[in-house]
Design a protein around this motif. Structure first.
Motif, mmCIF file in Angstrom:
data_model
loop_
_atom_site.group_PDB
_atom_site.id
_atom_site.type_symbol
_atom_site.label_atom_id
_atom_site.label_comp_id
_atom_site.label_asym_id
_atom_site.label_seq_id
_atom_site.Cartn_x
_atom_site.Cartn_y
_atom_site.Cartn_z
ATOM 1 N N ASN A 1 -22.759 -38.281 6.284
ATOM 2 C CA ASN A 1 -23.355 -36.984 5.953
ATOM 3 C C ASN A 1 -22.979 -36.004 7.057
ATOM 4 O O ASN A 1 -22.486 -36.407 8.115
ATOM 5 C CB ASN A 1 -24.880 -37.082 5.762
ATOM 6 C CG ASN A 1 -25.594 -37.624 6.991
ATOM 7 O OD1 ASN A 1 -25.444 -37.092 8.088
ATOM 8 N ND2 ASN A 1 -26.378 -38.682 6.817
ATOM 9 N N LYS A 2 -23.196 -34.728 6.813
ATOM 10 C CA LYS A 2 -22.709 -33.699 7.729
ATOM 11 C C LYS A 2 -23.268 -33.871 9.140
ATOM 12 O O LYS A 2 -22.542 -33.721 10.132
ATOM 13 C CB LYS A 2 -23.056 -32.314 7.186
ATOM 14 C CG LYS A 2 -22.486 -31.176 8.022
ATOM 15 C CD LYS A 2 -22.785 -29.827 7.392
ATOM 16 C CE LYS A 2 -22.196 -28.694 8.229
ATOM 17 N NZ LYS A 2 -22.479 -27.352 7.621
ATOM 18 N N ARG B 1 -21.522 -36.742 10.854
ATOM 19 C CA ARG B 1 -20.146 -36.386 11.193
ATOM 20 C C ARG B 1 -20.102 -35.485 12.427
ATOM 21 O O ARG B 1 -19.288 -35.693 13.334
ATOM 22 C CB ARG B 1 -19.449 -35.686 10.013
ATOM 23 C CG ARG B 1 -19.155 -36.596 8.843
ATOM 24 C CD ARG B 1 -18.098 -35.994 7.921
ATOM 25 N NE ARG B 1 -18.465 -34.668 7.436
ATOM 26 C CZ ARG B 1 -19.180 -34.440 6.352
ATOM 27 N NH1 ARG B 1 -19.619 -35.457 5.620
ATOM 28 N NH2 ARG B 1 -19.465 -33.201 5.968
ATOM 29 N N CYS C 1 -12.794 -40.505 13.678
ATOM 30 C CA CYS C 1 -12.905 -39.148 13.133
ATOM 31 C C CYS C 1 -12.103 -39.000 11.840
ATOM 32 O O CYS C 1 -12.534 -38.307 10.909
ATOM 33 C CB CYS C 1 -12.417 -38.129 14.173
ATOM 34 S SG CYS C 1 -13.518 -37.938 15.601
ATOM 35 N N GLU D 1 -19.014 -44.075 1.640
ATOM 36 C CA GLU D 1 -19.679 -42.906 1.058
ATOM 37 C C GLU D 1 -21.202 -43.103 1.054
ATOM 38 O O GLU D 1 -21.655 -44.201 0.777
ATOM 39 C CB GLU D 1 -19.205 -42.696 -0.376
ATOM 40 C CG GLU D 1 -17.760 -42.219 -0.447
ATOM 41 C CD GLU D 1 -17.598 -40.774 -0.026
ATOM 42 O OE1 GLU D 1 -18.617 -40.078 0.182
ATOM 43 O OE2 GLU D 1 -16.452 -40.337 0.097
ATOM 44 N N TYR E 1 -18.245 -36.256 15.908
ATOM 45 C CA TYR E 1 -17.264 -35.306 16.442
ATOM 46 C C TYR E 1 -17.644 -34.871 17.865
ATOM 47 O O TYR E 1 -16.774 -34.714 18.735
ATOM 48 C CB TYR E 1 -17.153 -34.072 15.542
ATOM 49 C CG TYR E 1 -16.562 -34.359 14.174
ATOM 50 C CD1 TYR E 1 -15.683 -35.416 13.967
ATOM 51 C CD2 TYR E 1 -16.892 -33.560 13.078
ATOM 52 C CE1 TYR E 1 -15.147 -35.683 12.721
ATOM 53 C CE2 TYR E 1 -16.359 -33.812 11.825
ATOM 54 C CZ TYR E 1 -15.489 -34.880 11.644
ATOM 55 O OH TYR E 1 -14.963 -35.132 10.396
ATOM 56 N N GLN F 1 -13.978 -38.517 7.508
ATOM 57 C CA GLN F 1 -13.801 -37.250 6.797
ATOM 58 C C GLN F 1 -14.373 -37.349 5.387
ATOM 59 O O GLN F 1 -14.048 -38.262 4.636
ATOM 60 C CB GLN F 1 -12.318 -36.882 6.728
ATOM 61 C CG GLN F 1 -11.703 -36.535 8.064
ATOM 62 C CD GLN F 1 -10.260 -36.097 7.921
ATOM 63 O OE1 GLN F 1 -9.982 -34.984 7.481
ATOM 64 N NE2 GLN F 1 -9.335 -36.970 8.278
ATOM 65 N N ASN F 2 -15.247 -36.398 5.049
ATOM 66 C CA ASN F 2 -15.891 -36.343 3.732
ATOM 67 C C ASN F 2 -16.735 -37.576 3.428
ATOM 68 O O ASN F 2 -16.999 -37.874 2.254
ATOM 69 C CB ASN F 2 -14.833 -36.149 2.628
ATOM 70 C CG ASN F 2 -14.010 -34.895 2.830
ATOM 71 O OD1 ASN F 2 -14.547 -33.836 3.148
ATOM 72 N ND2 ASN F 2 -12.701 -35.008 2.660
ATOM 73 N N LYS F 3 -17.159 -38.280 4.472
ATOM 74 C CA LYS F 3 -18.014 -39.453 4.286
ATOM 75 C C LYS F 3 -19.276 -39.295 5.134
ATOM 76 O O LYS F 3 -19.460 -38.298 5.815
ATOM 77 C CB LYS F 3 -17.257 -40.731 4.654
ATOM 78 C CG LYS F 3 -16.049 -40.993 3.772
ATOM 79 C CD LYS F 3 -15.311 -42.239 4.194
ATOM 80 C CE LYS F 3 -14.084 -42.458 3.314
ATOM 81 N NZ LYS F 3 -13.302 -43.635 3.736
#
Length: 211
Positions: free
Chosen positions: A83-84, A87, A75, A211, A91, A79-81
């Protein structure tokens, strides 16, 4: 070759968690006279009155701490990697693992033979339902996010396999003869969720969350 950070190395704990759980599943029946792995659930081995409880606790001692450490490092790494959608899926998988570790520790099967279900048995079912729902939701999100724009197809493939194994286990336990219940239950219990945790740990170790 990029130097691995401590966070990357902690991904190996996903494999440690999987091995610890697998060893407990395989060898705890040695301390449970008459246990039939083909027909009985894994949770019977860790029931409050199970003769195998002490051995189960010893063999699975690394399962929870190693698994929690691994998934939390995943997790952190994502973070910020990705895609939403991916993620969110990971999570949700982390939430599932927390619910599993804490919930089943708080509410093991009572193993009682009295009429009616004990409160902890009811809560054990509630925890099981929550784990299943969170697992399915996480796998679906990871599949959708992984296949989106074909950027992370390998992770989506692993999630697809895990979801298929989970459904195989669920369907199998519902339609298979009772003497084969334990076989199918292990598809979703051991191979699916815990296997996917090991996959995430390997991805973390190899630095695949880019990324």
């Amino acid at each position: 070759m990029e130097k691995k950070t401590l966070i990357n190395r902690l991904g190996l704990l996903g494999i440690v968690s999987f091995i610890s759980y697998a060893v407990a599943v395989i060898f705890s029946p040695l301390a449970y006279p008459g246990y039939d792995w083909m027909s009985q659930a894994v949770s019977d081995l860790s029931a409050a009155d199970a003769p195998s409880l002490a051995l189960w606790n010893q063999l699975s001692s690394l399962y929870g701490v190693a698994g929690i450490t691994c998934i939390m490092m995943v997790c952190v790494a994502i973070q910020n990697k990705l895609n939403k959608t991916l993620r969110i899926g990971i999570y949700l998988f982390a939430a599932m693992f927390w619910v599993s570790i804490v919930g089943f520790a708080m509410f093991p099967l009572s193993g009682g033979d009295s009429a009616g279900m004990a409160f902890q048995d009811i809560m054990h079912i509630v925890v099981t339902a929550a784990v299943v729902i969170l697992s399915i939701a996480s796998f679906i999100m990871i599949i959708i996010g992984g296949y989106r724009k074909k950027r992370y197809p390998s992770l989506a493939i692993w999630a697809t396999i895990a979801l298929a194994l989970m459904f195989t286990g669920a369907i199998g336990t519902g339609v298979a003869p009772s003497e084969h219940f334990g076989i199918f239950q292990r598809f979703s219990n051991l191979i699916s969720a815990n296997g996917f945790l090991a996959v995430l740990g390997i991805y973390l170790y190899m630095g695949k969350f880019y990324e």
